[in-house]
Design a protein around this motif. Structure first.
Motif, PDB file in Angstrom:
ATOM      1  N   GLU A   4       0.822  -1.206   0.000  1.00  0.00           N
ATOM      2  CA  GLU A   4       0.000   0.000   0.000  1.00  0.00           C
ATOM      3  C   GLU A   4       0.856   1.257   0.000  1.00  0.00           C
ATOM      4  OE1 GLU A   4      -2.488  -0.178   3.392  1.00  0.00           O
ATOM      5  OE2 GLU A   4      -3.719  -1.842   2.675  1.00  0.00           O
ATOM      6  N   ASP A   6       0.958   4.147  -2.749  1.00  0.00           N
ATOM      7  CA  ASP A   6       0.568   5.522  -2.435  1.00  0.00           C
ATOM      8  C   ASP A   6       1.719   6.510  -2.618  1.00  0.00           C
ATOM      9  OD1 ASP A   6      -1.893   4.494  -1.782  1.00  0.00           O
ATOM     10  OD2 ASP A   6      -1.565   4.552   0.386  1.00  0.00           O
ATOM     11  N   TRP A   7       2.942   6.039  -2.407  1.00  0.00           N
ATOM     12  CA  TRP A   7       4.114   6.913  -2.472  1.00  0.00           C
ATOM     13  C   TRP A   7       5.199   6.250  -3.336  1.00  0.00           C
ATOM     14  CZ3 TRP A   7       3.208  11.600  -0.591  1.00  0.00           C
ATOM     15  CH2 TRP A   7       2.217  11.744   0.385  1.00  0.00           C
TER      16      TRP A   7
END
Length: 394
Positions: free
Chosen positions: A240, A244-245
């Motif tokens: 995740e 997300d990054w």
């Protein structure tokens, strides 16, 4: 005293400071603090608490400035405990007090030190860090002219010794004699569960050490984030974070993943605890104590995931050859000092040597002295006692 509005927000199964069972040695109440807040402050001001700054978690305290020590761990546990207690509408000061106190009895060098002291004390009553914590707050901390120890409230003392569950079944063990003796003077109801606040402190310990051991293990190079991607919970969270990054470096990925793991574990505890409180019809503090199971807990699914994480940490961190070398050195160091002090108590500092002169209590006095040492002090004391070069320099 507490703000009345805050008091009304407490859940009916929370400990209410105004209804505390008090202290073994009666004292005038504080004008500005609740009894539980006062307990927290007394714990923070102890010598034992300050010493936690140089007592190890996994790594010996001198091995690196960025690794957790017992002090930083205790602060992280206290922060998590306050957050969970607040969300459950419990007394946050009581939860924090138990969290801050929970490791006061740990000897130097973490579990290696505890294992060695237990072995050395096998014929003298044994050693248990939970009992040692209890003795620190009831006997060994000499800070007040009117009583031994800290004279903590009944609820805080109950939480210190029972945060992991009932302990009445252990009172026949020689290592638990101090608890049994104290119980004869002040009944802590050792056959029941402790308050929700104490249970929150206990599970906050689990949340903190599982996450900071992952963090410290990666920083120490014992394993990598790639190794963790195969594990439940942390593997999904790492995916995740990377999604997300995508431009985040490995350090930032690690930090964000640990932050999210703490959040996921805390959310799981809150959901499971609320479900248990409802299912078991818990309405009062006494219902909590009389329950057939702990109320503050992880879900079965989270426990299964955490078991896999713990197995990984045991294999790749706690029994890594670098950690094993330090454990071996630490145990030999404590064994050397214990044998010398038992054979010749005159080499102990005077305030300890005077008590150790009595053979009937010598082993416990020596154990207390060693258990109170920081990692750094133990290393220096061993060097002072056994290095001929230093002796010749005197």
């Amino acid at each position: 005293m507490t703000d009345p509005d805050t008091d009304r927000r407490l859940a009916p199964h929370a400990c209410d400071a105004r209804a505390s069972r008090g202290r073994l040695y009666p004292e005038a109440e504080s004008r500005t603090r609740t009894p539980f807040a006062r307990d927290r402050d007394r714990i923070i001001h102890t010598t034992a608490f300050r010493r936690l700054k140089e007592k190890t978690q996994v790594f010996v305290a001198h091995e690196g400035d960025h690794y957790r020590t017992r002090l930083t761990h205790s602060l992280e546990v206290a922060q998590i405990a306050r957050s969970l207690a607040g969300a459950l509408k419990l007394d946050v000061d009581l939860a924090e007090a138990v969290a801050l106190a929970h490791d006061l009895g740990h000897p130097p060098f973490g579990h290696a030190g505890e294992d060695e002291l237990h072995l050395l004390m096998a014929e003298h009553g044994g050693f248990d860090h939970n009992v040692q914590t209890f003795r620190v707050v009831t006997e060994l901390e000499a800070r007040y002219p009117g009583f031994p120890g800290l004279n903590l409230t009944w609820e805080t003392l109950e939480g210190v010794i029972k945060h992991n569950g009932p302990v009445a079944h252990r009172l026949d063990e020689p290592a638990w004699r101090a608890v049994a003796d104290h119980g004869a003077r002040w009944d802590l109801r050792l056959d029941t569960f402790a308050s929700l606040e104490a249970q929150v402190a206990a599970i906050s310990d689990d949340i903190a050490y599982n996450n900071h051991d992952v963090d410290d293990g990666v920083q120490a190079g014992l394993f990598t984030l790639a190794d963790l991607e195969r594990l439940p919970l942390i593997g999904a969270i790492l995916s995740e974070v990377r999604r997300d990054w995508p431009k985040a470096d490995e350090r930032m990925v690690r930090l964000e993943a640990v932050r999210r793991m703490i959040g996921a574990m805390a959310d799981d505890v809150l959901a499971e605890t609320r479900a248990r409180l409802s299912a078991d019809g818990i309405g009062t503090v006494e219902d909590v104590r009389a329950a057939s199971r702990p109320m503050v807990a992880f879900s079965a699914a989270m426990l299964e995931d955490l078991s896999a994480v713990r197995r990984f940490l045991f294999e790749r961190m706690y029994r890594h050859y670098r950690v094993n070398r330090t454990r071996s050195q630490a145990r030999r160091l404590l064994k050397d000092m214990f044998a010398l002090f038992m054979a010749d108590p005159t080499v102990l500092p005077p305030e300890w040597g005077e008590h150790a002169a009595d053979p009937s209590v010598r082993a416990r006095v020596v154990c207390d002295y060693i258990a109170g040492m920081t990692d750094r002090y133990a290393i220096e004391e061993h060097r002072n006692l056994f290095s001929l070069d230093l002796a010749l320099d005197l």
